[in-house]
Each structure stands twice: as C-alpha cells, then as structure tokens.
Design an enzyme around this catalytic site. Structure first.
Site, PDB file in Angstrom:
ATOM      1  NE  ARG A  55      57.208  37.666  53.531  1.00 17.50           N
ATOM      2  CZ  ARG A  55      58.192  38.015  54.364  1.00 17.50           C
ATOM      3  NH1 ARG A  55      59.129  38.835  53.971  1.00 17.50           N
ATOM      4  NH2 ARG A  55      58.228  37.527  55.603  1.00 17.50           N
ATOM      5  CE1 TYR A 108      45.671  49.229  33.969  1.00 16.43           C
ATOM      6  CE2 TYR A 108      47.432  49.164  35.590  1.00 16.43           C
ATOM      7  CZ  TYR A 108      46.161  48.805  35.182  1.00 16.43           C
ATOM      8  OH  TYR A 108      45.392  48.025  35.993  1.00 16.43           O
ATOM      9  CG  ASP A 189      54.158  49.262  31.789  1.00 14.26           C
ATOM     10  OD1 ASP A 189      54.263  48.246  31.082  1.00 14.26           O
ATOM     11  OD2 ASP A 189      53.237  49.429  32.607  1.00 14.26           O
ATOM     12  CE  LYS A 214      46.690  43.515  31.022  1.00 13.38           C
ATOM     13  NZ  LYS A 214      46.991  43.659  32.422  1.00 13.38           N
TER      14      LYS A 214
HETATM   15  C1  LIG Z   1      50.578  48.809  30.547  1.00 12.85           C
HETATM   16  C2  LIG Z   1      50.176  48.117  31.814  1.00 12.85           C
HETATM   17  N1  LIG Z   1      51.011  48.117  32.857  1.00 12.85           N
HETATM   18  C3  LIG Z   1      50.693  47.527  34.020  1.00 12.85           C
HETATM   19  C4  LIG Z   1      49.478  46.895  34.189  1.00 12.85           C
HETATM   20  C5  LIG Z   1      49.140  46.261  35.511  1.00 12.85           C
HETATM   21  O1  LIG Z   1      49.311  44.878  35.413  1.00 12.85           O
HETATM   22  P1  LIG Z   1      48.523  43.811  36.296  1.00 12.85           P
HETATM   23  O2  LIG Z   1      47.091  43.891  35.908  1.00 12.85           O
HETATM   24  O3  LIG Z   1      49.192  42.525  35.939  1.00 12.85           O
HETATM   25  O4  LIG Z   1      48.722  44.189  37.719  1.00 12.85           O
HETATM   26  C6  LIG Z   1      48.571  46.861  33.130  1.00 12.85           C
HETATM   27  C7  LIG Z   1      47.258  46.206  33.295  1.00 12.85           C
HETATM   28  O5  LIG Z   1      46.373  46.363  32.481  1.00 12.85           O
HETATM   29  C8  LIG Z   1      48.938  47.489  31.909  1.00 12.85           C
HETATM   30  O6  LIG Z   1      48.106  47.517  30.859  1.00 12.85           O
END
Ligand SMILES: Cc1ncc(COP(=O)(O)O)c(C=O)c1O
Length: 393
Positions: A55, A108, A189, A214
């Site tokens: 961890r 998101y 992000d 992604k």
């Molecule tokens: C812009 C963005 N940030 C964060 C996330 C969250 O990522 P995860 O699905 O890997 O937890 C997503 C998921 O679609 C996203 O599109």
C-alpha cells in the site's frame, strides 16, 4: 525539469530499465504485497524505511510515475492511484476543513459528485462556475478567498479544460494566475488534453490529475488514475492520502498503462485528425449542433488554438431530442454505445443518461470519443445513423 526529448520521444523512451547487457527493455511487474525490511517503521513507509508494504509502494509504479512526471514537467514523481476518481478525491482533500472549492459547472460528473458529497457532510463548500467565463471564475475565487482570509489552503480552483462533456475552454493562464494572486490552490484535471496537449504545471497549476483509464492507457482495459505536483508539501499530502486511505493501483494495471503510454503520441495524432475531419463533415448536417474546439466557429476555438497542441478527439453532437440522440446510438454498428473515452475504439454516449449529469447539458447531447479507425468508416456509420434518427423525428 529540463527536457532532453520531445514528448513523442519521452512516451517511447522514458522509464526503461537501465541499459546494460541482457537487461530487459521493459520494467518488470512486481507481484508482491509485502517487501523485506528490518528497521522500525514510520507511520506510512517513509522513504528511508524502504517500501515495506504494497500500500506504500510497488516497484512497478515508479517507471510509470517518472514517465508521467517527465511529460507533465513535474519536479517530483507522479503518484498513481487506483482510479482517476481516487486521484480526484485525494486532490480535493487538499482543501482545508471548511474551505471552498470552485468548480466548472460542467466538469466530469464523478468529480462534481465527489465534491458535492463532501459538501453535504460539511467538509467544504462547492461553488460552480462557467469555467470559460474568466471574470466569473476570478470573482468566485476572490469571493472565496475573502471569506477564508488567513486560512491556508482554504480555497481551491478546480479546472477542466476542455470540460467534460461540454468542451468549454478556460483561459488557463489567466485563471491560474488570478487564483495564485489570492493564494488559492489550482488543480487541473488534464485527462482530456493529456500532457501532449497542455502541461498545466508549466503555467502555475499546483496539481494535475488524470484519469489514466482514458488516453494515457488508451485501450479501455484498465482503470487507473494519477496526480502530479512539483510542490513538496502537496506531494506529501497526496502520498499520505494514497497510503492511508488505500486507493492504490494494482501492478498489472500500471504495467499495462505504461505499455499503452508508449503509443500515446501516435494514437492522439490519429484520433485528433479523425475528430477534426468528422467535426467538419458533421457541421454540414442540418438539424444538429456540433461542439468541437477545433472548429473555427466554436466559442472555445481561439483559446484552444493558443493553449493546446491539437484540439483533442472528443466532440459533441446535439440532437433536437433525447429520443433522436438515442436513435443514433441504437443505429450505429461501428461506434460503440458506451461510456468512457480515450481508447483506440470510437465510443458514443448520450450523456444525460447519467442521472447526475448537470441539467444544463442538453438532453440530446451525444459525446463522441473518436478513436483511430479509418475516418471514412466512422463517418459512414455515423452518417447513416444520423440520417435514420433525424428522419424518424
Ligand atoms: C475528466 C475526467 N476526470 C476523471 C475521471 C474519473 O476517472 P476514472 O473513471 O478513471 O475514475 C473521468 C472519467 O470519465 C473523466 O472523464
């Protein structure tokens, strides 16, 4: 961090094992939950204690974390997390108790939901803004800074640019500079743009987070996240959060993500070309609205052209009704109706099928994650589905 190589080379060449006779080209996957150690232990595996336990660290993480840091120009190694949302949650926890997080109204939905859950239990307040409206963003940050004057880390500006799913583009240098001027933290992000498109730390962001799930991993086969910073205190706080809250990445996932990262530049180049071409062709279809920062007519075009390398490979099509949008997702056979984005395959989704998607996202909005297939095949499938959906209205 000075860069020896262009990002296209970094993705291929960085994080390789030391070059020596019989050395493997790729790092090993270390499948171990515990590690040999004899010394007294710190609370969470301080570096001089060794790794100790799975961890606190895993040797499989380090090559990927260093490659990400090189790409984002972070002065400290990246931190992988079990998912993008785990990285998002760790970053949100950087806000002081009782503070305020200013977020894009269209970011998101998982990030918004995580923040709102924290707000609901009084952890911090959430204020949402149109991230493309620089005055509105700066006013919201200033107002929060005034409310919390004297409390360190009490204000956080959360940025997505382009936003998911509305593709609004923030004036990144301007909003970050303003946030800095009132001692607010900025988290970006960078999932949509990827570090090949923009490197927010270089314009003053404190933290960058990614859904590695992604584009970075790129094959829709892992769920993974990452956070990056050049600030030692923030790095320590994020590391602590990961070790103690326990949202750690599996070694296989990280190894797969590094393998996926090797082709990031090629994948992005092709998918961006496809997206631009599709956006242009879609612009000629009557009865729909197209959103894509690469189109000169798009409100985010000038900023995107100035700030981003490429315009990304997400585009949105707005149909007149949710029924028409659903008809499109029912009629496609090459595009896959599925959530998520950033993989080699093209996906299409009506975003309002998610109950928590903000109501300002149109009911008929389809988000298209454009992959690396031949553009003519993608177009043919989309064109027939649109024609069918629009004719049955
Ligand atoms: C812009 C963005 N940030 C964060 C996330 C969250 O990522 P995860 O699905 O890997 O937890 C997503 C998921 O679609 C996203 O599109």
């Amino acid at each position: 961090m000075t860069q020896k190589w262009a990002p296209e080379t970094v993705v291929v060449e960085s994080a390789r094992p030391q070059r020596e006779r019989d050395a493997p080209l790729n790092p090993a996957v270390v499948l171990s939950s515990t590690f040999v150690g004899t010394h007294d232990l710190g609370a969470e595996g301080a570096e001089d204690d060794g790794i100790q336990y799975g961890r606190f660290g895993n040797p499989t993480w380090s090559p990927f974390e260093s490659a990400l840091a090189e790409l984002e120009r972070a002065e400290l190694p990246g931190l992988v997390f079990a998912s993008g949302l785990a990285a998002v949650s760790a970053a949100l926890e950087l806000v002081a108790p009782g503070g305020t997080v200013v977020m894009p109204r269209h970011c998101y939905l998982g990030s918004l939901s995580a923040a709102r859950d924290s707000a609901a239990v009084g952890r911090f307040d959430v204020v949402t803004v149109d991230i493309a409206d620089t005055d509105a963003v700066n006013d919201a940050v200033s107002a929060a800074a005034e409310r919390h004057a004297g409390t360190p880390r009490a204000v956080m500006l959360w940025v997505e640019s382009p936003t998911n799913p509305m593709l609004e583009v923030a004036d990144l240098p301007a909003v970050i500079a303003h946030a800095k001027s009132v001692d607010a933290l900025t988290v970006v992000d960078n999932t949509f743009a990827t570090p090949l498109g923009q490197q927010p730390l270089t314009v003053g962001a404190d933290v960058v987070v990614h859904s590695v799930t992604k584009y970075l991993a790129g094959h829709s086969d892992v769920v993974l996240g990452a956070a990056l910073t050049s600030n030692t205190d923030l790095h320590e706080a994020l590391h602590h959060h990961r070790s103690i809250r326990g949202a750690v990445a599996g070694p296989w996932e990280v190894w797969l993500a590094l393998r996926g990262l090797r082709t990031l530049a090629l994948r992005i180049e092709r998918s961006q070309q496809n997206a631009l071409e599709l956006a242009k062709r879609l612009s000629d279809v009557p009865g729909i609205e197209v959103r894509f920062p690469g189109l000169k007519s798009d409100p985010g075009h000038a900023r995107a052209a100035a700030q981003l390398t490429g315009f990304g490979s997400i585009l949105c099509v707005v149909l007149p009704t949710s029924a028409a949008a659903l008809a499109v997702t029912d009629c496609v056979s090459l595009w896959t109706p599925a959530t998520s984005l950033g993989g080699v395959e093209s996906l299409i989704e009506r975003r309002r099928r998610h109950v928590h998607e903000p109501h300002t996202v149109p009911e008929g909005l389809l988000r298209l994650s454009v992959g690396i297939e031949h553009v003519d095949d993608l177009w043919a499938d989309l064109e027939q589905a649109l024609a069918s959906a629009l004719s049955t209205r």
